[in-house]
Scaffold this motif. Structure first.
Motif, PDB file in Angstrom:
ATOM      1  N   ARG A   1     -59.017 -51.707  42.223  1.00 46.26           N
ATOM      2  CA  ARG A   1     -57.807 -51.418  41.449  1.00 46.26           C
ATOM      3  C   ARG A   1     -58.176 -50.899  40.069  1.00 46.26           C
TER       4      ARG A   1
ATOM      5  N   ASP B   1     -53.762 -49.285  47.622  1.00 40.26           N
ATOM      6  CA  ASP B   1     -54.204 -50.674  47.511  1.00 40.26           C
ATOM      7  C   ASP B   1     -54.183 -51.354  48.879  1.00 40.26           C
TER       8      ASP B   1
ATOM      9  N   PRO C   1     -53.480 -55.172  49.596  1.00 37.90           N
ATOM     10  CA  PRO C   1     -53.232 -56.494  49.030  1.00 37.90           C
ATOM     11  C   PRO C   1     -53.885 -57.629  49.808  1.00 37.90           C
TER      12      PRO C   1
END
Length: 111
Positions: free
Chosen positions: A37, A61, A63
């Motif tokens: 990130r 991304d 998660p």
């Protein structure tokens, strides 16, 4: 501030480094998802660590990644370019790595 393309190129460089290190050290049994990130660019990348190699690098991304690296663009470029020591960068909070402690030990073998 570095660009998204420079960050992507640095990750590709890391993938090449891991490929050469993995070949030299033998195959390391290590299968994990990785998220990288970059908050100052409002972007992220994800990939897989597989057999000592970084593969399937893509934008966006993840998660649910088992390993998450958060760094500003310039710090990411310096870290992946070998100009920033990972231990010092974590200690000074320039970067953040969230992972299982055993995964961190395995990662250290790759780098």
């Amino acid at each position: 501030m570095a660009t998204v393309d420079e960050c992507r190129a640095a990750l590709e460089g890391l993938a090449a480094k891991l490929a050469s290190n993995g070949a030299a050290q033998g195959k390391l049994d290590f299968e994990r998802t990785l998220a990288c990130r970059v908050p100052d660019l409002s972007t992220a990348f994800h990939a897989r660590l597989s057999g000592g190699r970084l593969v399937d690098i893509a934008d966006g991304d993840d998660p649910k990644a088992k390993i998450a690296l958060t760094a500003n663009s310039d710090d990411l470029i310096a870290l992946l370019g070998g100009r920033l020591d990972v231990t010092r960068a974590v200690a000074s909070r320039q970067i953040s790595i969230k992972a299982n402690p055993f995964d961190l030990l395995k990662l250290r073998k790759l780098l």
